[in-house]
Motif scaffolding. Sequence first.
Motif, PDB file in Angstrom:
ATOM      1  N   GLU A 190      -4.857 -13.324   5.153  1.00 50.22           N
ATOM      2  CA  GLU A 190      -3.926 -12.755   6.131  1.00 50.22           C
ATOM      3  C   GLU A 190      -2.571 -12.469   5.487  1.00 50.22           C
ATOM      4  OE1 GLU A 190      -3.689 -14.936   9.861  1.00 50.22           O
ATOM      5  OE2 GLU A 190      -5.730 -15.661   9.577  1.00 50.22           O
ATOM      6  N   MET A 191      -2.274 -13.159   4.365  1.00 46.71           N
ATOM      7  CA  MET A 191      -0.982 -13.017   3.702  1.00 46.71           C
ATOM      8  C   MET A 191      -0.889 -11.741   2.865  1.00 46.71           C
ATOM      9  SD  MET A 191       0.480 -15.600   4.915  1.00 46.71           S
ATOM     10  CE  MET A 191       2.017 -15.441   4.027  1.00 46.71           C
ATOM     11  N   ILE A 192      -2.000 -11.060   2.649  1.00 53.04           N
ATOM     12  CA  ILE A 192      -1.970  -9.817   1.872  1.00 53.04           C
ATOM     13  C   ILE A 192      -1.060  -8.796   2.555  1.00 53.04           C
ATOM     14  CG2 ILE A 192      -3.377  -7.875   1.046  1.00 53.04           C
ATOM     15  CD1 ILE A 192      -5.699  -9.930   0.713  1.00 53.04           C
ATOM     16  N   THR A 193      -1.078  -8.781   3.877  1.00 54.40           N
ATOM     17  CA  THR A 193      -0.196  -7.890   4.639  1.00 54.40           C
ATOM     18  C   THR A 193       1.263  -8.200   4.340  1.00 54.40           C
ATOM     19  OG1 THR A 193      -1.824  -7.805   6.404  1.00 54.40           O
ATOM     20  CG2 THR A 193       0.399  -7.091   6.959  1.00 54.40           C
ATOM     21  N   TRP A 194       1.602  -9.495   4.274  1.00 48.66           N
ATOM     22  CA  TRP A 194       2.974  -9.922   3.945  1.00 48.66           C
ATOM     23  C   TRP A 194       3.375  -9.385   2.574  1.00 48.66           C
ATOM     24  CZ3 TRP A 194       4.443 -12.978  -0.212  1.00 48.66           C
ATOM     25  CH2 TRP A 194       5.798 -13.365  -0.223  1.00 48.66           C
ATOM     26  N   SER A 195       2.458  -9.452   1.611  1.00 44.88           N
ATOM     27  CA  SER A 195       2.750  -8.975   0.254  1.00 44.88           C
ATOM     28  C   SER A 195       3.072  -7.492   0.244  1.00 44.88           C
ATOM     29  CB  SER A 195       1.558  -9.234  -0.674  1.00 44.88           C
ATOM     30  OG  SER A 195       1.281 -10.610  -0.765  1.00 44.88           O
ATOM     31  N   LYS A 196       2.314  -6.717   0.996  1.00 46.01           N
ATOM     32  CA  LYS A 196       2.537  -5.270   1.038  1.00 46.01           C
ATOM     33  C   LYS A 196       3.871  -4.940   1.697  1.00 46.01           C
ATOM     34  CE  LYS A 196      -2.353  -4.058   0.897  1.00 46.01           C
ATOM     35  NZ  LYS A 196      -3.510  -3.567   1.640  1.00 46.01           N
ATOM     36  N   LYS A 197       4.205  -5.672   2.738  1.00 41.02           N
ATOM     37  CA  LYS A 197       5.501  -5.446   3.393  1.00 41.02           C
ATOM     38  C   LYS A 197       6.633  -5.807   2.454  1.00 41.02           C
ATOM     39  CE  LYS A 197       4.177  -5.964   8.225  1.00 41.02           C
ATOM     40  NZ  LYS A 197       4.283  -6.803   9.448  1.00 41.02           N
ATOM     41  N   GLY A 198       6.427  -6.869   1.679  1.00 42.04           N
ATOM     42  CA  GLY A 198       7.445  -7.299   0.714  1.00 42.04           C
ATOM     43  C   GLY A 198       7.734  -6.228  -0.290  1.00 42.04           C
ATOM     44  N   ASP A 199       6.688  -5.511  -0.743  1.00 38.09           N
ATOM     45  CA  ASP A 199       6.894  -4.416  -1.684  1.00 38.09           C
ATOM     46  C   ASP A 199       7.743  -3.302  -1.072  1.00 38.09           C
ATOM     47  OD1 ASP A 199       5.554  -5.550  -3.800  1.00 38.09           O
ATOM     48  OD2 ASP A 199       3.622  -4.681  -3.284  1.00 38.09           O
ATOM     49  N   GLU A 200       7.474  -3.043   0.211  1.00 38.96           N
ATOM     50  CA  GLU A 200       8.252  -2.005   0.896  1.00 38.96           C
ATOM     51  C   GLU A 200       9.728  -2.399   0.963  1.00 38.96           C
ATOM     52  OE1 GLU A 200       6.488  -1.565   4.710  1.00 38.96           O
ATOM     53  OE2 GLU A 200       4.550  -0.925   3.926  1.00 38.96           O
ATOM     54  N   TYR A 201       9.997  -3.686   1.280  1.00 35.51           N
ATOM     55  CA  TYR A 201      11.371  -4.130   1.415  1.00 35.51           C
ATOM     56  C   TYR A 201      12.118  -4.133   0.082  1.00 35.51           C
ATOM     57  CZ  TYR A 201       9.728  -5.828   5.958  1.00 35.51           C
ATOM     58  OH  TYR A 201       9.194  -5.930   7.202  1.00 35.51           O
ATOM     59  N   ASN A 202      11.375  -4.405  -0.998  1.00 37.20           N
ATOM     60  CA  ASN A 202      12.024  -4.543  -2.309  1.00 37.20           C
ATOM     61  C   ASN A 202      12.207  -3.212  -3.045  1.00 37.20           C
ATOM     62  OD1 ASN A 202      12.250  -7.329  -2.109  1.00 37.20           O
ATOM     63  ND2 ASN A 202      10.206  -7.677  -2.926  1.00 37.20           N
ATOM     64  N   ASP A 203      11.559  -2.156  -2.593  1.00 34.11           N
ATOM     65  CA  ASP A 203      11.652  -0.846  -3.272  1.00 34.11           C
ATOM     66  C   ASP A 203      12.982  -0.170  -2.980  1.00 34.11           C
ATOM     67  OD1 ASP A 203       9.256  -1.149  -4.499  1.00 34.11           O
ATOM     68  OD2 ASP A 203       8.123   0.034  -3.015  1.00 34.11           O
TER      69      ASP A 203
END
Length: 203
Positions: A190-203
């Motif tokens: 379920e945390m894979i979604t969190w990882s993808k959102k994190g990439d969006e925030y850090n770009d």
Amino acid sequence: MRINRSDDYFANSTWKGTWKKDGGMLINQGIHLIDLFTWLMGNIKEVYGDITRNRKNKEIEDVAAGIVTFSNQAKGLIEANTITKPANLGYQLNIFAEKGTISIGGKGLQEIIHCYVEQHPELESELQSNATDEHLLMYKDFIEAIQKNRPPLVSAKESRKALETIFALYHSALKKQPVPLPLSAFSTEEMITWSKKGDEYND
């Protein structure tokens, strides 16, 4: 837990740093400390947690923090990271209680930093241990339990507490609110979604 895991550590394997196969920093590196934490303090009522990731070469968190409420209303704090520079600083477990304070720490969690319990000065010497390879001791006990047809020192039910505490912290980080225990279900995938959102925030 303040330790270091380098980029090379994650690069030399396909499973490290993934939610599906690694399970997260707290599952991989922090589970033993949280197991001790829950074993000493008892049942947990609620967990509020947050995590962050600073390295882009992996999915999982490298910093985690949690506020734990135990069934007896005691409070606990979890603080863990794998970005300590340049190498491991070590581990520490502190208990602040009504009649005393105990702090153990060091690179292998083998040092008595502070020990005071009212009317029990002997505890400091009793807490000292020469054990330096807890993994070996755990394997020995498990093998002996099979050979002698006895339960292992740590039961599956007891082991579940640490895992559920970490899952609740992760779930709380996703929901952005406290999570009560017991959990009905959770998967680190379920945390894979969190990882993808994190990439969006850090770009």
